[in-house]
Design a protein around this motif. Structure first.
Motif, PDB file in Angstrom:
ATOM      1  N   LYS A 259      76.374  60.884   8.244  1.00 27.20           N
ATOM      2  CA  LYS A 259      77.087  62.164   8.241  1.00 27.20           C
ATOM      3  C   LYS A 259      78.607  61.940   8.244  1.00 27.20           C
ATOM      4  CE  LYS A 259      73.684  65.273   8.739  1.00 27.20           C
ATOM      5  NZ  LYS A 259      73.488  66.454   7.898  1.00 27.20           N
ATOM      6  N   GLY A 260      79.008  60.652   8.286  1.00 25.32           N
ATOM      7  CA  GLY A 260      80.438  60.329   8.203  1.00 25.32           C
ATOM      8  C   GLY A 260      81.189  60.467   9.517  1.00 25.32           C
ATOM      9  N   PHE A 261      80.466  60.604  10.633  1.00 27.41           N
ATOM     10  CA  PHE A 261      81.156  60.687  11.937  1.00 27.41           C
ATOM     11  C   PHE A 261      81.564  59.286  12.388  1.00 27.41           C
ATOM     12  CE2 PHE A 261      78.189  64.397  12.405  1.00 27.41           C
ATOM     13  CZ  PHE A 261      79.169  65.347  12.238  1.00 27.41           C
ATOM     14  N   LEU A 262      80.625  58.345  12.241  1.00 25.96           N
ATOM     15  CA  LEU A 262      80.872  56.984  12.725  1.00 25.96           C
ATOM     16  C   LEU A 262      81.194  56.107  11.526  1.00 25.96           C
ATOM     17  CD1 LEU A 262      80.702  55.133  15.232  1.00 25.96           C
ATOM     18  CD2 LEU A 262      78.386  54.581  14.518  1.00 25.96           C
ATOM     19  N   ARG A 263      82.435  55.556  11.496  1.00 30.82           N
ATOM     20  CA  ARG A 263      82.845  54.787  10.320  1.00 30.82           C
ATOM     21  C   ARG A 263      83.216  53.350  10.661  1.00 30.82           C
ATOM     22  NH1 ARG A 263      84.564  57.723   5.898  1.00 30.82           N
ATOM     23  NH2 ARG A 263      86.441  56.460   5.682  1.00 30.82           N
ATOM     24  N   ASN A 353      89.382  53.803  16.286  1.00 31.70           N
ATOM     25  CA  ASN A 353      88.807  54.977  16.961  1.00 31.70           C
ATOM     26  C   ASN A 353      89.785  56.141  16.928  1.00 31.70           C
ATOM     27  OD1 ASN A 353      86.274  54.087  17.537  1.00 31.70           O
ATOM     28  ND2 ASN A 353      86.748  53.345  19.592  1.00 31.70           N
ATOM     29  N   ALA A 354      91.081  55.805  17.132  1.00 32.21           N
ATOM     30  CA  ALA A 354      92.091  56.866  17.127  1.00 32.21           C
ATOM     31  C   ALA A 354      92.243  57.458  15.731  1.00 32.21           C
ATOM     32  CB  ALA A 354      93.421  56.308  17.626  1.00 32.21           C
ATOM     33  N   VAL A 355      92.365  56.583  14.728  1.00 29.75           N
ATOM     34  CA  VAL A 355      92.684  57.051  13.372  1.00 29.75           C
ATOM     35  C   VAL A 355      91.442  57.568  12.628  1.00 29.75           C
ATOM     36  CG1 VAL A 355      93.530  56.252  11.127  1.00 29.75           C
ATOM     37  CG2 VAL A 355      94.696  55.561  13.210  1.00 29.75           C
ATOM     38  N   SER A 356      90.339  56.818  12.754  1.00 30.09           N
ATOM     39  CA  SER A 356      89.157  57.158  11.939  1.00 30.09           C
ATOM     40  C   SER A 356      88.197  58.121  12.622  1.00 30.09           C
ATOM     41  CB  SER A 356      88.369  55.891  11.628  1.00 30.09           C
ATOM     42  OG  SER A 356      88.866  55.286  10.508  1.00 30.09           O
ATOM     43  N   HIS A 357      88.234  58.176  13.948  1.00 31.66           N
ATOM     44  CA  HIS A 357      87.270  59.028  14.649  1.00 31.66           C
ATOM     45  C   HIS A 357      87.941  60.221  15.330  1.00 31.66           C
ATOM     46  CE1 HIS A 357      84.599  55.207  14.804  1.00 31.66           C
ATOM     47  NE2 HIS A 357      84.263  55.962  13.791  1.00 31.66           N
ATOM     48  N   ARG A 358      88.896  59.918  16.230  1.00 32.21           N
ATOM     49  CA  ARG A 358      89.445  61.013  17.043  1.00 32.21           C
ATOM     50  C   ARG A 358      90.358  61.926  16.228  1.00 32.21           C
ATOM     51  NH1 ARG A 358      89.049  57.266  21.533  1.00 32.21           N
ATOM     52  NH2 ARG A 358      87.359  58.080  22.813  1.00 32.21           N
ATOM     53  N   ALA A 359      91.250  61.345  15.407  1.00 31.34           N
ATOM     54  CA  ALA A 359      92.210  62.177  14.658  1.00 31.34           C
ATOM     55  C   ALA A 359      91.493  63.162  13.722  1.00 31.34           C
ATOM     56  CB  ALA A 359      93.200  61.294  13.905  1.00 31.34           C
TER      57      ALA A 359
END
Ligand SMILES: CCCCCCCCCCCCCCCCCCCCCCCCCCCC(=O)SCCNC(=O)CCNC(=O)[C@H](O)C(C)(C)COP(=O)(O)OP(=O)(O)OC[C@H]1O[C@@H](n2cnc3c(N)ncnc32)[C@H](O)[C@@H]1OP(=O)(O)O
Ligand SMILES: NC(=O)C1=CN([C@@H]2O[C@H](COP(=O)(O)OP(=O)(O)OC[C@H]3O[C@@H](n4cnc5c(N)ncnc54)[C@H](OP(=O)(O)O)[C@@H]3O)[C@@H](O)[C@H]2O)C=CC1
Length: 515
Positions: A259-263, A353-359
């Protein structure tokens, strides 16, 4: 004729954890290969407003049991659901039911457990240790019992690198732990938990190790065997490829990635991904049940049900195969395009995590707010990252499990049994297996329609274009800011523009000359 299938004919079999992922696949295979078995007793607790009968009805009416209904049309009559809670004394089983179980049971498969990594020690001990002890006590009072098969995990000794087919003692005796759980309060248990679990990562692996010790200590005259599966995944072949019905192990992560959440994850690409299909575990379990009852080994035999030493695949390769499967079988309404970046560096993962997940989650929540909807992505992302952090221990290490007993058993089987109860993972093609796994996750977990695949592909194309557009815009803004502030950047920009202009003029001039 399969000797194993014939062995289970006419038998009364007791299964705990029959409503779980592995328990259902076990029950299905038993009914399909030995439709003449007498009865399967299953210990079930009423749950989520459903009665026992409703739970059984739901299981039998699932896709998993479609083939069973063809070979065993009276399957409903052969399942006897017994109301039980393994957390209660005597499992809260009625006297009549207990009498029936004690009088008739021939084989026990003990699958029930709490598989949560973060369970409170008191609860994990209750289910994974005390309940095992109680079940053994029951087993010792069963005159017709032929074998007791205990399902443990290959990770019960994950604090070791090489694991033999033996029971490794824990420093504190299980009986002492069981007793102390009765009088210690939660706060003290919380305090001593890290000391007790030592170098194991969680209460699950620790209590499964204690459970094995209990099995050894309380075995008495019972014929017992222990199966230790590694990471149980979707079915490989039976009753059909790709069956999965819960989020445990890799299944939840496949959804999160698809689903593209975890990259990106903190994972070691070269570490062995010791996945084992559920039907392989079940085939070995049934073969072990037969062998233990018929050959009555003198000691408790342990069988590792792992793939690493027969047919290894590493996490890096597996993630690429999962990504390739997403190309063919995309999930609907993906948040972002699936990607799989691995790092072992803790600073890099924090940055990712900051750039690809949280932001992206924050930006999306901002968009939800703007459009008058309730923000939810940041919360979801935090939970996902917490889940991933709990699985990290298992995707950054490799283990070696010896498999002498499993290989011995394989050689003991007739060619027909080797076919019907196949647990030889050397024949497994990972690429094909992973593709079916992703398909199974889409169909049986996400319940998405295959007809929606072209639309899902279109959606992913749109996401790719948005991604390129976003990156180009970001680059141009950054560049504009830079040339406003730096003389060097301005000179570089001037050089590039004049170089492009000269190149263009040259091509224009040479094309005019040719004419
Ligand atoms: C084939 C794999 C390749 C992966 C492909 C990825 C492609 C590229 C992506 C890039 C990333 C690549 C990742 C690569 C590697 C991943 C590999 C997977 C590793 C698997 C390791 C498993 C190790 C198992 C070792 C031991 C095996 C056993 O013996 S026992 C069985 C294992 N037990 C479990 O798996 C239980 C784990 N779960 C828990 O303990 C709990 O659920 C929790 C503590 C993690 C969370 O608890 P919480 O209280 O927050 O609530 P809960 O209600 O339980 O769930 C919260 C939400 O999270 C969802 N959920 C649950 N489990 C998972 C999961 N495994 N993965 C993802 N999501 C999960 C759950 O649905 C909830 O969602 P919401 O309702 O929406 O909040
Ligand atoms: N999945 C995996 O990757 C691996 C699993 N294993 C082992 O395999 C076994 C089965 O695991 P799996 O099927 O994946 O786990 P599930 O979580 O899917 O199933 C657990 C089962 O235990 C039952 N159970 C839990 N608590 C109680 C209780 N208090 N009373 C009665 N029944 C209860 C559940 O019933 P209910 O439906 O009511 O919740 C369910 O049937 C476990 O022993 C596990 O340790 C080993 C290695 C890997």
């Amino acid at each position: 004729m399969s000797m194993i299938a014939a062995f289970y004919g006419g038998k009364s079999i007791l299964i705990t954890g029959a409503t779980g992922f592995l328990g259902k696949v076990l029950m299905e295979k038993l009914f399909r290969t030995s439709p003449d078995l007498k009865v399967i007793y299953i210990l079930v607790r009423p749950k989520a407003g459903q009665t026992l009968q409703q739970r059984v009805f739901q299981i039998l009416n699932s896709k998993l049991f479609e083939k069973v209904k063809e070979v065993c049309p009276n399957v409903h009559e052969k399942i006897r659901a017994i109301s039980a809670d393994l957390n209660q004394s005597d499992f809260a089983i009625s006297k009549e039911d207990m009498q029936e179980l004690l009088s008739y049971t021939n084989i026990i498969f003990h699958c029930a457990a709490t598989v949560r990594f973060d369970d409170h020690l008191r609860h994990a001990v209750q289910l994974n240790v005390t309940a095992t002890q109680q079940l053994l006590l029951m087993a010792s009072q069963m005159p017709k019992l032929e074998a007791f098969i205990h399902i443990s995990t290959a990770f019960s000794n994950c604090n070791l690198k090489h694991i033999d087919e033996v029971i490794y003692p824990c420093p504190v005796e299980p009986k002492k732990i069981i007793d102390s759980m009765e009088w210690l309060d939660d706060a003290i248990i919380d305090e001593i938990t890290p000391k007790l679990i030592g170098d194991r990562p969680n209460t699950y692996t620790y209590t499964k190790a204690l459970g094995e010790m209990v099995v050894q200590q309380e075995s008495g005259n019972i014929n017992i065997a222990i199966i230790r599966p590694s990471i149980v995944g979707a079915t490989w072949q039976e009753p059909f490829p790709g069956w999965v019905d819960n989020l445990n192990g890799p299944s939840g992560l496949i959804i999160a990635a698809g689903k593209g959440f975890l990259r990106c994850v903190r994972a070691t690409p070269m570490a062995v991904a010791d996945l084992i299909p559920a039907d392989t575990v079940v085939n070995l379990t049934l073969a072990v049940g037969w062998y233990t009852a018929v050959h009555r080994p003198k000691s408790v035999l342990i069988y590792h049900c792992t793939s690493g030493n027969f047919n290894p695949c590493n996490w890096g390769k597996m993630a690429l195969q999962v990504l390739a499967a997403f190309e063919k079988i995309p999930f609907e309404r993906a948040f972002r395009r699936p990607n799989a970046d691995f790092t072992t560096n803790s600073i890099t993962i924090q940055y990712w995590n900051a750039v690809s997940h949280r932001a992206p989650a924050i930006i999306y929540d901002f968009y939800l707010r703007l459009t008058g909807r309730k923000p939810r992505m940041t919360k979801l992302m935090n939970r996902l990252l917490r889940t991933v952090s709990m699985l990290e221990y298992f995707i950054n290490r490799s283990w070696e499990w010896s498999t002498d007993n499993t290989e011995m058993l394989m050689s003991e089987l007739s060619p027909e049994d080797q076919r019907v109860f196949n647990f030889d993972v050397r024949q497994l093609n990972w690429l094909e297996y992973i593709e079916n796994y992703v398909l199974g996750v889409k169909k049986y977990l996400l319940k998405e329609d295959m007809a929606g695949i072209p639309k899902a592909k279109q959606h992913l194309k749109r996401l790719r274009n948005i991604h390129y557009l976003f990156n180009t815009a970001l680059f141009l803004i950054a560049w504009r800011l830079l040339i406003a502030r730096s003389q060097v950047a301005r000179n570089v920009w001037f050089f590039i523009v004049s170089f492009c202009y000269k190149l263009l003029s040259y091509f224009r001039a040479s094309s005019t000359l040719k004419v």
